[in-house]
Motif scaffolding. Sequence first.
Motif, PDB file in Angstrom:
ATOM      1  N   VAL A 260       0.826  -1.205   0.000  1.00 33.50           N
ATOM      2  CA  VAL A 260       0.000   0.000   0.000  1.00 33.50           C
ATOM      3  C   VAL A 260       0.861   1.255   0.000  1.00 33.50           C
ATOM      4  O   VAL A 260       0.540   2.247  -0.664  1.00 33.50           O
ATOM      5  CB  VAL A 260      -0.960  -0.001   1.207  1.00 33.50           C
ATOM      6  N   CYS A 261       1.977   1.230   0.715  1.00 34.05           N
ATOM      7  CA  CYS A 261       2.894   2.376   0.722  1.00 34.05           C
ATOM      8  C   CYS A 261       3.377   2.694  -0.694  1.00 34.05           C
ATOM      9  O   CYS A 261       3.349   3.849  -1.129  1.00 34.05           O
ATOM     10  CB  CYS A 261       4.084   2.107   1.633  1.00 34.05           C
ATOM     11  N   LEU A 262       3.794   1.678  -1.422  1.00 34.16           N
ATOM     12  CA  LEU A 262       4.253   1.876  -2.792  1.00 34.16           C
ATOM     13  C   LEU A 262       3.126   2.382  -3.682  1.00 34.16           C
ATOM     14  O   LEU A 262       3.314   3.271  -4.521  1.00 34.16           O
ATOM     15  CB  LEU A 262       4.824   0.573  -3.350  1.00 34.16           C
ATOM     16  N   SER A 263       1.931   1.818  -3.497  1.00 29.12           N
ATOM     17  CA  SER A 263       0.779   2.215  -4.304  1.00 29.12           C
ATOM     18  C   SER A 263       0.391   3.670  -4.035  1.00 29.12           C
ATOM     19  O   SER A 263       0.148   4.442  -4.971  1.00 29.12           O
ATOM     20  CB  SER A 263      -0.410   1.294  -4.003  1.00 29.12           C
ATOM     21  N   THR A 264       0.348   4.049  -2.760  1.00 26.04           N
ATOM     22  CA  THR A 264      -0.024   5.417  -2.407  1.00 26.04           C
ATOM     23  C   THR A 264       1.012   6.411  -2.902  1.00 26.04           C
ATOM     24  O   THR A 264       0.670   7.503  -3.381  1.00 26.04           O
ATOM     25  CB  THR A 264      -0.193   5.547  -0.881  1.00 26.04           C
TER      26      THR A 264
END
Length: 330
Positions: A260-264
């Motif tokens: 999720v960190c990478l996606s955000t």
Amino acid sequence: NVSAQDKVYELKFAWNDIWGPKFRASQVYRPCGEMQRMVHEATNGRVKLKIISKMFPTGQLLESVATGKADAADLAMPWLSGTYPLLNWGIIPNIVSADPAEALGEELAVYEDPKVMEILDKRLKEVNLKFWFVTQWDPANGLWSKNEIKTIEDFKGMKMSVAGGFYGNLGAKNMGASAVAITSAELAPAMMTGTVDGVLTSLGYGYSIGLAKVSKFYTLTPLNPTWTAYTVINRKTFDSMPADLQKALMDVGKQLQRMVCLSTTAEYVMSLDTVALSGVQRNSLPPAEQKKALEKVKVVEEKWLKDTGGKGKELLKAINDAVSRYRNCN
């Protein structure tokens, strides 16, 4: 009797499904989404998540999991920072970078730090909760406005809608603005009519609700440097599982929060170009004015430490140490 190795655990997951499909950080919780699929694969089907959308109102989710009405949930904690036993720290200015692309990585490092997690887990245990993972959102530290913000004086008298609840409003007030409570659906019309002079929220979310059509500037501020949901499990439910399933769940959690960190981060970077094409000018306060702003918003950290007591002080030191180590590594 079914052995522990053969028993299937069905967990009711209360999904705080209030944002719709626009945000990937929330959509990982959806039925047949990444969380449910990864848990099924990691446990060979021995843990089944029953995803229930809007099972409880947002403000009741923590209590619902703690008391066993639900087995797990995602908690939109920025509204309640420091007032619940989660000791949510992300509303405090100047811990992570004001640049969301940098701040997201720094914040993730905090939630992967053993000392930080030891403190959080101990505190959560007192209220029958187990930390599972976080989902990071686009930081809500940008001010959409019609007028350019060049100095700290430009905040004085500004009518501002502030994401982040009590602590966000406290910071805005100390910078000279007055906080105005308006629902998300009414923010763009309120900007158009002059009911508010500025809206403090994230880049992607602001664009999605039409703020780019009624704003000329988007200025990064020291306020609301992170926006993160905690995912928690009922402690008794977690402890009732065999060690291999506990490990599988925690491993899935680590994978999910990195994903999720990478996606955000990617969503934020793509939003930069989208907003630029809309004609909105992105700004940051000049260094001297940023320094003045940080002095003004120190009151947020002071109030948070007063509200959280000794546990907050211990946690804040561990968080700052984790961010320092992350920056030194980079």
